[in-house]
Design a protein around this motif. Structure first.
Motif, PDB file in Angstrom:
ATOM      1  N   ASP A  78       0.825  -1.244   0.092  1.00  0.00           N
ATOM      2  CA  ASP A  78       0.040  -0.042  -0.049  1.00  0.00           C
ATOM      3  C   ASP A  78       0.834   1.364  -0.076  1.00  0.00           C
ATOM      4  N   ARG A  79       2.085   0.861  -0.164  1.00  0.00           N
ATOM      5  CA  ARG A  79       3.183   2.115  -0.130  1.00  0.00           C
ATOM      6  C   ARG A  79       4.306   1.627  -1.036  1.00  0.00           C
ATOM      7  N   ALA A  80       5.242   2.604  -1.273  1.00  0.00           N
ATOM      8  CA  ALA A  80       6.426   2.251  -1.863  1.00  0.00           C
ATOM      9  C   ALA A  80       7.254   1.384  -1.416  1.00  0.00           C
ATOM     10  N   LEU A  81       8.098   0.627  -1.958  1.00  0.00           N
ATOM     11  CA  LEU A  81       9.136  -0.379  -1.006  1.00  0.00           C
ATOM     12  C   LEU A  81       9.909   0.313  -0.410  1.00  0.00           C
ATOM     13  N   ASP A  82      10.550   1.657  -0.989  1.00  0.00           N
ATOM     14  CA  ASP A  82      11.546   2.344   0.036  1.00  0.00           C
ATOM     15  C   ASP A  82      10.955   3.121   1.102  1.00  0.00           C
ATOM     16  N   GLU A  83       9.507   2.964   1.456  1.00  0.00           N
ATOM     17  CA  GLU A  83       8.963   3.482   2.609  1.00  0.00           C
ATOM     18  C   GLU A  83       8.493   2.336   3.627  1.00  0.00           C
ATOM     19  N   LEU A  84       8.801   1.413   3.333  1.00  0.00           N
ATOM     20  CA  LEU A  84       8.708   0.479   4.351  1.00  0.00           C
ATOM     21  C   LEU A  84       9.513   0.330   5.516  1.00  0.00           C
ATOM     22  N   ASP A  85       9.151  -0.064   6.595  1.00  0.00           N
ATOM     23  CA  ASP A  85      10.242  -0.221   7.799  1.00  0.00           C
ATOM     24  C   ASP A  85      11.351  -1.232   7.102  1.00  0.00           C
ATOM     25  N   PRO A  86      12.576  -0.893   7.451  1.00  0.00           N
ATOM     26  CA  PRO A  86      13.535  -1.905   7.058  1.00  0.00           C
ATOM     27  C   PRO A  86      13.563  -3.362   7.674  1.00  0.00           C
ATOM     28  N   VAL A  87      12.874  -3.386   8.946  1.00  0.00           N
ATOM     29  CA  VAL A  87      12.674  -4.804   9.412  1.00  0.00           C
ATOM     30  C   VAL A  87      11.490  -5.501   8.752  1.00  0.00           C
ATOM     31  N   GLU A  88      10.620  -4.867   8.352  1.00  0.00           N
ATOM     32  CA  GLU A  88       9.547  -5.494   7.540  1.00  0.00           C
ATOM     33  C   GLU A  88       9.826  -5.707   6.259  1.00  0.00           C
ATOM     34  N   LEU A  89      10.714  -4.982   5.715  1.00  0.00           N
ATOM     35  CA  LEU A  89      11.429  -5.195   4.256  1.00  0.00           C
ATOM     36  C   LEU A  89      12.218  -6.440   4.287  1.00  0.00           C
ATOM     37  N   ALA A  90      13.161  -6.544   5.300  1.00  0.00           N
ATOM     38  CA  ALA A  90      13.790  -7.812   5.612  1.00  0.00           C
ATOM     39  C   ALA A  90      12.973  -8.939   5.556  1.00  0.00           C
ATOM     40  N   ILE A  91      12.075  -8.857   6.195  1.00  0.00           N
ATOM     41  CA  ILE A  91      11.079 -10.067   6.546  1.00  0.00           C
ATOM     42  C   ILE A  91      10.568 -10.412   5.026  1.00  0.00           C
ATOM     43  N   LEU A  92       9.934  -9.477   4.336  1.00  0.00           N
ATOM     44  CA  LEU A  92       9.261  -9.679   3.338  1.00  0.00           C
ATOM     45  C   LEU A  92      10.334 -10.223   2.257  1.00  0.00           C
ATOM     46  N   ARG A  93      11.427  -9.795   2.308  1.00  0.00           N
ATOM     47  CA  ARG A  93      12.367 -10.162   1.358  1.00  0.00           C
ATOM     48  C   ARG A  93      12.373 -11.561   1.478  1.00  0.00           C
ATOM     49  N   LEU A  94      12.964 -12.167   2.546  1.00  0.00           N
ATOM     50  CA  LEU A  94      13.315 -13.461   3.180  1.00  0.00           C
ATOM     51  C   LEU A  94      11.806 -14.510   2.666  1.00  0.00           C
ATOM     52  N   SER A  95      11.024 -13.923   3.251  1.00  0.00           N
ATOM     53  CA  SER A  95       9.856 -14.823   3.012  1.00  0.00           C
ATOM     54  C   SER A  95       9.244 -14.987   1.614  1.00  0.00           C
ATOM     55  N   THR A  96       9.545 -13.844   0.664  1.00  0.00           N
ATOM     56  CA  THR A  96       9.235 -13.855  -0.530  1.00  0.00           C
ATOM     57  C   THR A  96      10.262 -14.799  -1.348  1.00  0.00           C
ATOM     58  N   TYR A  97      11.526 -14.847  -0.767  1.00  0.00           N
ATOM     59  CA  TYR A  97      12.393 -15.766  -1.697  1.00  0.00           C
ATOM     60  C   TYR A  97      12.131 -17.148  -1.307  1.00  0.00           C
ATOM     61  N   GLU A  98      11.706 -17.186  -0.104  1.00  0.00           N
ATOM     62  CA  GLU A  98      11.404 -18.841   0.370  1.00  0.00           C
ATOM     63  C   GLU A  98      10.056 -19.164  -0.543  1.00  0.00           C
ATOM     64  N   LEU A  99       9.131 -18.400  -0.757  1.00  0.00           N
ATOM     65  CA  LEU A  99       7.908 -18.525  -1.478  1.00  0.00           C
ATOM     66  C   LEU A  99       8.398 -18.895  -2.942  1.00  0.00           C
ATOM     67  N   MET A 100       9.317 -18.095  -3.581  1.00  0.00           N
ATOM     68  CA  MET A 100       9.694 -18.263  -4.926  1.00  0.00           C
ATOM     69  C   MET A 100      10.725 -19.692  -5.268  1.00  0.00           C
ATOM     70  N   GLN A 101      11.490 -19.782  -4.296  1.00  0.00           N
ATOM     71  CA  GLN A 101      12.692 -20.779  -4.285  1.00  0.00           C
ATOM     72  C   GLN A 101      12.838 -22.091  -3.791  1.00  0.00           C
ATOM     73  N   ARG A 102      12.067 -21.841  -2.516  1.00  0.00           N
ATOM     74  CA  ARG A 102      11.945 -23.217  -1.793  1.00  0.00           C
ATOM     75  C   ARG A 102      10.518 -23.679  -1.696  1.00  0.00           C
ATOM     76  N   ILE A 103      10.236 -24.442  -2.884  1.00  0.00           N
ATOM     77  CA  ILE A 103       8.869 -25.330  -2.801  1.00  0.00           C
ATOM     78  C   ILE A 103       8.813 -26.327  -2.054  1.00  0.00           C
TER      79      ILE A 103
END
Length: 158
Positions: free
Chosen positions: A87-112
């Motif tokens: 609901d906002r730009a990626l660079d406006e995310l809290d850095p902790v939330e961004l790290a969690i979302l990146r980690l989880s998204t990577y797992e969703l994408m690559q670790r089936i």
């Protein structure tokens, strides 16, 4: 979608074995990704520092390495998958939330091999531990919207 209690209403038993070492790897990888984002250090420096400063006897070190380097290597694809669900730009995310979302998204994408519900729950748990008061709700909302686009076959079975 958080799984805080067993079916009988009891708190879950502490994770053991592979589950516990992966949980520890995710936690350290999220912190390392946060440091990478905030300090701009090289991944090699950060990984070496984390391995020296933390007891890796109870950490899946291979998984830690894969998460850290995989997110960095595929950051463009990972961020591209996250962005439409924000609901906002990626660079406006809290850095902790961004790290969690990146980690989880990577797992969703690559670790089936890791069920999508586990990925979402682990992301929520990380947000509860490291994020702001309501971070877990935000992380849950984003990952819940993201999972069907990355794991369509698995999420259709809900």
């Amino acid at each position: 979608m958080s799984l805080n209690r067993d079916d009988d209403g009891q708190a879950p038993k502490p994770a053991k074995g592979k589950i516990a070492t992966r949980k520890a790897a995710r936690s350290l990888a999220m912190q390392a990704l946060y440091q990478w984002h905030m300090a701009g250090q090289s991944l090699n420096e950060i990984e070496a520092q984390f391995r020296v400063d933390n007891d890796f006897n109870h950490v899946d070190g291979v998984y830690f390495h894969e998460l850290l380097t995989g997110v960095a290597r595929q950051r463009t694809e990972v961020d591209g998958a996250i962005t439409p669900h924000l609901d906002r730009a990626l660079d406006e995310l809290d850095p902790v939330e961004l790290a969690i979302l990146r980690l989880s998204t990577y797992e969703l994408m690559q670790r089936i091999d890791v069920p999508y519900r586990v990925v979402i729950n682990e992301g929520i748990e990380l947000a509860k531990v490291f994020g702001a008061t309501e971070s877990h709700k935000f992380v849950n909302g984003v990952l819940d919207k993201l999972a069907p686009s990355l794991r369509s076959a698995e999420t259709r079975k809900r």
